[in-house]
Design a protein around this motif. Sequence first.
Motif, short mmCIF file in Angstrom:
data_model
loop_
_atom_site.label_atom_id
_atom_site.label_comp_id
_atom_site.label_asym_id
_atom_site.label_seq_id
_atom_site.Cartn_x
_atom_site.Cartn_y
_atom_site.Cartn_z
N UNK A 103 -0.90 -0.47 -16.54
CA UNK A 103 -1.48 0.66 -17.24
C UNK A 103 -1.01 1.99 -16.70
N UNK A 104 -1.94 2.74 -16.09
CA UNK A 104 -1.65 4.12 -15.69
C UNK A 104 -1.32 4.29 -14.21
N UNK A 105 -1.00 3.20 -13.53
CA UNK A 105 -0.67 3.29 -12.11
C UNK A 105 0.78 2.99 -11.83
N UNK A 106 1.23 3.35 -10.66
CA UNK A 106 2.60 3.03 -10.25
C UNK A 106 2.69 2.90 -8.74
N UNK A 107 3.60 2.06 -8.29
CA UNK A 107 3.94 1.92 -6.88
C UNK A 107 5.34 2.48 -6.68
N UNK A 108 5.46 3.42 -5.77
CA UNK A 108 6.76 4.06 -5.54
C UNK A 108 7.01 4.21 -4.04
N UNK A 123 -2.07 7.36 -2.77
CA UNK A 123 -2.50 6.64 -1.57
C UNK A 123 -1.70 7.09 -0.36
N UNK A 124 -2.07 6.57 0.78
CA UNK A 124 -1.23 6.71 1.95
C UNK A 124 0.00 5.84 1.81
N UNK A 125 1.02 6.09 2.64
CA UNK A 125 2.22 5.25 2.67
C UNK A 125 1.96 4.07 3.60
N UNK A 126 1.85 2.88 3.02
CA UNK A 126 1.38 1.73 3.79
C UNK A 126 2.32 0.54 3.65
N UNK A 127 2.45 -0.21 4.73
CA UNK A 127 3.28 -1.41 4.72
C UNK A 127 2.75 -2.44 3.74
N UNK A 128 1.42 -2.54 3.59
CA UNK A 128 0.84 -3.50 2.66
C UNK A 128 1.27 -3.19 1.22
N UNK A 129 1.34 -1.90 0.89
CA UNK A 129 1.77 -1.52 -0.45
C UNK A 129 3.27 -1.79 -0.65
N UNK A 130 4.03 -1.66 0.42
CA UNK A 130 5.46 -1.99 0.35
C UNK A 130 5.65 -3.47 0.05
N UNK A 131 4.79 -4.30 0.62
CA UNK A 131 4.86 -5.74 0.34
C UNK A 131 4.56 -6.02 -1.13
N UNK A 132 3.55 -5.37 -1.69
CA UNK A 132 3.24 -5.55 -3.11
C UNK A 132 4.40 -5.04 -3.96
N UNK A 140 -6.55 -6.33 -7.01
CA UNK A 140 -6.81 -6.53 -8.43
C UNK A 140 -6.66 -5.23 -9.22
N UNK A 141 -7.16 -4.15 -8.65
CA UNK A 141 -7.05 -2.84 -9.31
C UNK A 141 -5.60 -2.38 -9.36
N UNK A 142 -4.89 -2.55 -8.26
CA UNK A 142 -3.49 -2.15 -8.22
C UNK A 142 -2.68 -2.90 -9.27
N UNK A 187 0.10 5.38 -6.99
CA UNK A 187 -0.24 6.59 -7.73
C UNK A 187 -1.02 6.25 -8.99
N UNK A 188 -2.00 7.08 -9.32
CA UNK A 188 -2.74 6.97 -10.57
C UNK A 188 -2.85 8.37 -11.17
N UNK A 189 -2.75 8.44 -12.49
CA UNK A 189 -2.97 9.72 -13.17
C UNK A 189 -3.86 9.49 -14.39
N UNK A 190 -4.92 10.28 -14.50
CA UNK A 190 -5.82 10.19 -15.64
C UNK A 190 -6.14 11.58 -16.17
N UNK A 191 -6.53 11.61 -17.43
CA UNK A 191 -6.98 12.86 -18.03
C UNK A 191 -8.36 13.22 -17.51
#
Length: 274
Positions: A45-50, A106-115, A37-39, A61-65
Amino acid sequence: MKKKQIEDMKTVLTSQKQINLSRKKLKQIPLSDQCKEIILGSLLGDGSLQIPKNDKNARFFIRHSQVEEEYFEWKASALEEISSDASIKYSEKSGYSENQKLLFQSGALGELTEIHSITHNGGHGLIIRRRWLNHLTPLSLAIWWLDDGSIISRGRKGVLCTDGFDEDSVKLLANYLEVVWNVYTHVGPIKRDRKDGNCSKKLYYRLWFGTEELKKFLRIILPYVPVKSMLRKAMLLYKDAELQQRWISEMKLLNPNFSEEIDLILQSKQKLRE
């Protein structure tokens, strides 16, 4: 607060169309619901999947002030299951901001690759599609608003800065909010200067909320605002004392953990208007 007001709020909070997502690929990815849900909210917003050049799998990745440090720390803690020992970094000020940047990787994860495969289209970046928007929850919407939403027009209207998306994508987001959450927004253009070498003005499209639609949206997300410092993004301001107190009462009912802080935020906002 009157009984009818409470019932109206409950109706809004349960207004999302019931869509069976149990068999969808995104639902089957073995990460916690909160993490996903957060991802998803952060991707708007301020996040990205790369997928970095030397990595096989995607990273989040997230970047905030620095001024949003409490909010950033909550996110980093909530995303512990995808973090690594070196997930949190700090960078110097950049662009127009005078504040240090807080970075999460984050770490480089297969679950994130699926998303990534569901939310992105090859080398074309993030693609706005109902196939994954349907998985957004009130927490996802809260993250989106806290990242890129603002209250404007002297405290009673709102805007979501969707500058990273083209007009068709922003219209799809508006349609999604209307159909699924019963919140109507207006898609409108705005010209902005960007540091792109020549500072030429470029046309962007944003989601604009009228007062009543903004209140409906804030009622959905207020129970999911996780830290007191971000409640300022839900503080509507009224000249009429009775209307102001009604909204304060609603905020406290929807997020009772921060009742005292809500009063303090109102006082701070009112001083700025004097």
